[in-house]
Design a protein around this motif. Structure first.
Motif, PDB file in Angstrom:
ATOM      1  N   UNK A 254       0.830  -1.210   0.000  1.00  0.00           N
ATOM      2  CA  UNK A 254       0.000   0.000   0.000  1.00  0.00           C
ATOM      3  C   UNK A 254       0.855   1.247   0.000  1.00  0.00           C
ATOM      4  N   UNK A 255       1.926   1.210   0.790  1.00  0.00           N
ATOM      5  CA  UNK A 255       2.822   2.380   0.900  1.00  0.00           C
ATOM      6  C   UNK A 255       3.473   2.668  -0.451  1.00  0.00           C
ATOM      7  N   UNK A 256       3.912   1.557  -1.140  1.00  0.00           N
ATOM      8  CA  UNK A 256       4.543   1.720  -2.459  1.00  0.00           C
ATOM      9  C   UNK A 256       3.544   2.345  -3.438  1.00  0.00           C
ATOM     10  N   UNK A 257       2.283   1.798  -3.446  1.00  0.00           N
ATOM     11  CA  UNK A 257       1.241   2.297  -4.344  1.00  0.00           C
ATOM     12  C   UNK A 257       0.941   3.765  -4.061  1.00  0.00           C
ATOM     13  N   UNK A 258       0.872   4.084  -2.783  1.00  0.00           N
ATOM     14  CA  UNK A 258       0.572   5.468  -2.394  1.00  0.00           C
ATOM     15  C   UNK A 258       1.684   6.405  -2.865  1.00  0.00           C
ATOM     16  N   UNK A 259       2.923   5.922  -2.749  1.00  0.00           N
ATOM     17  CA  UNK A 259       4.056   6.761  -3.174  1.00  0.00           C
ATOM     18  C   UNK A 259       4.002   6.982  -4.680  1.00  0.00           C
ATOM     19  N   UNK A 260       3.639   5.892  -5.423  1.00  0.00           N
ATOM     20  CA  UNK A 260       3.540   6.020  -6.875  1.00  0.00           C
ATOM     21  C   UNK A 260       2.423   6.996  -7.243  1.00  0.00           C
ATOM     22  N   UNK A 261       1.263   6.871  -6.554  1.00  0.00           N
ATOM     23  CA  UNK A 261       0.133   7.770  -6.823  1.00  0.00           C
ATOM     24  C   UNK A 261       0.513   9.214  -6.542  1.00  0.00           C
ATOM     25  N   UNK A 262       1.287   9.388  -5.467  1.00  0.00           N
ATOM     26  CA  UNK A 262       1.729  10.745  -5.081  1.00  0.00           C
ATOM     27  C   UNK A 262       2.587  11.349  -6.189  1.00  0.00           C
ATOM     28  N   UNK A 263       3.477  10.484  -6.729  1.00  0.00           N
ATOM     29  CA  UNK A 263       4.351  10.951  -7.812  1.00  0.00           C
ATOM     30  C   UNK A 263       3.514  11.342  -9.035  1.00  0.00           C
ATOM     31  N   UNK A 264       2.494  10.459  -9.360  1.00  0.00           N
ATOM     32  CA  UNK A 264       1.625  10.738 -10.512  1.00  0.00           C
ATOM     33  C   UNK A 264       0.865  12.027 -10.321  1.00  0.00           C
ATOM     34  N   UNK A 266       1.796  14.604  -8.556  1.00  0.00           N
ATOM     35  CA  UNK A 266       2.756  15.709  -8.695  1.00  0.00           C
ATOM     36  C   UNK A 266       2.968  16.027 -10.162  1.00  0.00           C
ATOM     37  N   UNK A 267       3.093  14.890 -10.932  1.00  0.00           N
ATOM     38  CA  UNK A 267       3.327  15.073 -12.369  1.00  0.00           C
ATOM     39  C   UNK A 267       2.136  15.742 -13.036  1.00  0.00           C
ATOM     40  N   UNK A 268       0.916  15.288 -12.649  1.00  0.00           N
ATOM     41  CA  UNK A 268      -0.306  15.852 -13.228  1.00  0.00           C
ATOM     42  C   UNK A 268      -0.436  17.328 -12.903  1.00  0.00           C
ATOM     43  N   UNK A 269      -0.049  17.665 -11.685  1.00  0.00           N
ATOM     44  CA  UNK A 269      -0.140  19.092 -11.269  1.00  0.00           C
ATOM     45  C   UNK A 269       0.798  19.933 -12.115  1.00  0.00           C
ATOM     46  N   UNK A 270       1.978  19.353 -12.309  1.00  0.00           N
ATOM     47  CA  UNK A 270       2.962  20.098 -13.116  1.00  0.00           C
ATOM     48  C   UNK A 270       2.457  20.263 -14.529  1.00  0.00           C
ATOM     49  N   UNK A 292      -7.493  20.050 -16.310  1.00  0.00           N
ATOM     50  CA  UNK A 292      -7.515  19.532 -14.922  1.00  0.00           C
ATOM     51  C   UNK A 292      -8.187  18.183 -14.868  1.00  0.00           C
ATOM     52  N   UNK A 293      -9.304  18.054 -15.615  1.00  0.00           N
ATOM     53  CA  UNK A 293     -10.033  16.777 -15.586  1.00  0.00           C
ATOM     54  C   UNK A 293      -9.192  15.656 -16.170  1.00  0.00           C
ATOM     55  N   UNK A 294      -8.521  15.942 -17.319  1.00  0.00           N
ATOM     56  CA  UNK A 294      -7.683  14.916 -17.950  1.00  0.00           C
ATOM     57  C   UNK A 294      -6.554  14.489 -17.030  1.00  0.00           C
ATOM     58  N   UNK A 295      -5.970  15.492 -16.384  1.00  0.00           N
ATOM     59  CA  UNK A 295      -4.849  15.172 -15.469  1.00  0.00           C
ATOM     60  C   UNK A 295      -5.309  14.311 -14.291  1.00  0.00           C
ATOM     61  N   UNK A 296      -6.495  14.665 -13.785  1.00  0.00           N
ATOM     62  CA  UNK A 296      -7.014  13.883 -12.654  1.00  0.00           C
ATOM     63  C   UNK A 296      -7.283  12.459 -13.088  1.00  0.00           C
TER      64      UNK A 296
END
Ligand code: ATP
Length: 304
Positions: A254-264, A266-270, A292-296
Motif C-alpha cells: 500500500x505504501x509503495x502504491x501510495x508513493x507512486x500515486x503521489x508521484x503521478x 505531482x506530475x499531473x499538477x505540473x 484539470x479533468x484529464x490530469x485527474x
C-alpha cells in the motif's frame, strides 16, 4: 518383722509424747477405766492406715487430735510412730533397706494425713500394703476391740475365713488381688476407649483416602488443563503472528502504491500548470477545466 515401739504425740488423750515399748514379756496394759487403753489400740490401727473415723470412735478423722481440757489447750496435730524390728529383713523390697523400720502418720487440722517411712514421704496405700504383706493391718482380726470376741463367736463363716486366711499369711495376697482387679478393670476401660479411638481413626482414614484420591484427580486434570490452555494460547499467538505478517506485507504494498500515486499526482499538477501557462486567457478558463479533468483521470489510472 516385730513391732518394737509405739510413740503417740497429741493423739487423743496422749497429749505429750508417750512411748509404749513393745518388748518381750509385755503381755498386757492395765489401767482404770478411761485411762487410754483403747486409744493405744486405735493408735496402732491408725498408724497402719485406718481411714474410717468410726473405727476411731469419732465423727471425723480430726477427732483423733487432742481436743484440749480445762487446763490444756487443744493441739493442732497428732502423730503416731510405729517402730518395727526388721532384723529378719522380711519387709517388702521398698522398705527393706534397714534393720529398723519407722512408720509415721501425722494429721494436721484442715490439711489431713501424711505418711512417712524411714523419714521418706510415702502414700497411705504403700503403708497399708506393707502391713497387709506382713499379715496385719488396720483391719486385722488380730486387733480385737471391746466386744469383738462376742462378735467373732457369732460371726458368719465368711468373717471367720478372714481370720484363717490371715493366720495362713495370705491376706496380703487378697489386697493385691483387689488392686490387680482394679487395674485390670481400668485397663479394660482403656481398651474400650482405644477401640473407640481406632474406629474413629478408621473413619477418618477412609475419608482422607477419598479426599486424597480426589486431590490426585484434581492435580491430573489441572495439569491437562494447563497443557491445553498453553497449546491454545500458542495457537492464537501463531495465528496473530501470521496475521501481523500479512498485514505488514499489505502495508508495505500500500505504501509503495501510495508513493507512486503521489508521484503521478505531482506530475499531473505540473502538467496542468504547463498547460495553463500555454493557453490564451480566454481559453484558459475552459481549457483549465479540461486539462484539470484529464490530469485527474490520468492520475487515477496511474494509481490503480
Ligand atoms: P475403758 O477401760 O473404759 O474402755 P480405756 O482405758 O480404754 O477405757 P479409752 O477409751 O482409750 O480408755 O480413753 C478414753 C479417754 O480418752 C477419755 O477420757 C476421753 O476423754 C479421752 N479422749 C478421747 N479422744 C480424745 C481427744 N480427741 N482429746 C482428748 N481426749 C480424748
Amino acid at each position: 518383722m516385730r513391732f518394737s515401739k509405739l510413740r503417740l504425740n497429741g493423739f487423743k488423750s496422749f497429749v505429750d509424747p508417750t512411748d509404749l515399748i513393745i518388748a518381750d514379756g509385755l503381755t498386757g496394759v492395765v489401767g482404770p477405766n478411761g485411762c487410754g487403753k483403747s486409744n493405744l489400740l486405735e493408735a496402732l490401727r491408725w498408724v497402719m492406715g485406718e481411714n474410717r473415723p468410726t473405727a476411731m470412735r469419732g465423727g471425723g478423722m480430726e477427732d483423733v487430735i487432742f481436743a484440749g481440757t480445762a487446763t490444756r489447750p487443744a493441739r493442732n496435730f497428732a502423730e503416731v510412730s510405729l517402730q518395727i524390728d526388721n532384723t529378719t529383713r522380711l519387709a517388702p523390697a521398698a522398705f527393706n533397706e534397714s534393720d529398723l523400720l519407722d512408720v509415721v502418720r501425722r494429721i494436721t487440722r484442715d490439711i489431713g494425713s501424711a505418711y512417712k517411712a524411714n523419714s521418706k514421704d510415702v502414700r497411705a496405700r504403700d503403708v497399708q500394703m506393707l502391713f497387709a504383706d506382713a499379715s496385719t493391718g488396720a483391719h486385722s482380726p488380730a486387733l480385737v476391740r471391746q466386744g469383738q470376741i462376742f462378735e467373732l463367736i457369732n460371726a458368719k463363716p465368711k468373717a471367720r475365713r478372714r481370720i484363717l486366711e490371715e493366720a495362713a499369711g495370705i491376706s496380703g495376697l487378697y489386697a493385691r488381688r483387689h488392686e490387680a482387679e482394679l487395674k485390670l478393670r481400668g485397663a479394660e476401660t482403656n481398651l474400650l476407649r482405644v477401640d473407640d479411638v481406632i474406629e474413629q481413626l478408621g473413619n477418618q482414614l477412609s475419608q482422607l483416602a477419598r479426599q486424597a484420591k480426589q486431590a490426585a484427580r484434581y492435580k491430573e486434570l489441572g495439569a491437562s488443563l494447563r497443557l491445553a490452555e498453553g497449546l491454545l494460547l500458542y495457537r492464537r499467538w501463531k495465528e496473530a503472528d501470521e496475521a501481523r505478517f500479512t498485514a505488514e506485507e499489505a502495508l508495505r504494498a500500500g505504501t509503495v502504491t501510495a508513493a507512486q500515486a503521489e508521484t503521478a499526482v505531482q506530475k499531473a499538477i505540473k502538467a496542468r500548470e504547463i498547460c495553463e501557462a500555454a493557453l490564451p486567457a480566454s481559453a484558459r478558463r475552459r481549457g483549465h477545466c479540461e486539462c484539470s479533468l484529464a490530469a485527474v483521470e490520468r492520475a487515477k489510472r496511474h494509481a490503480w
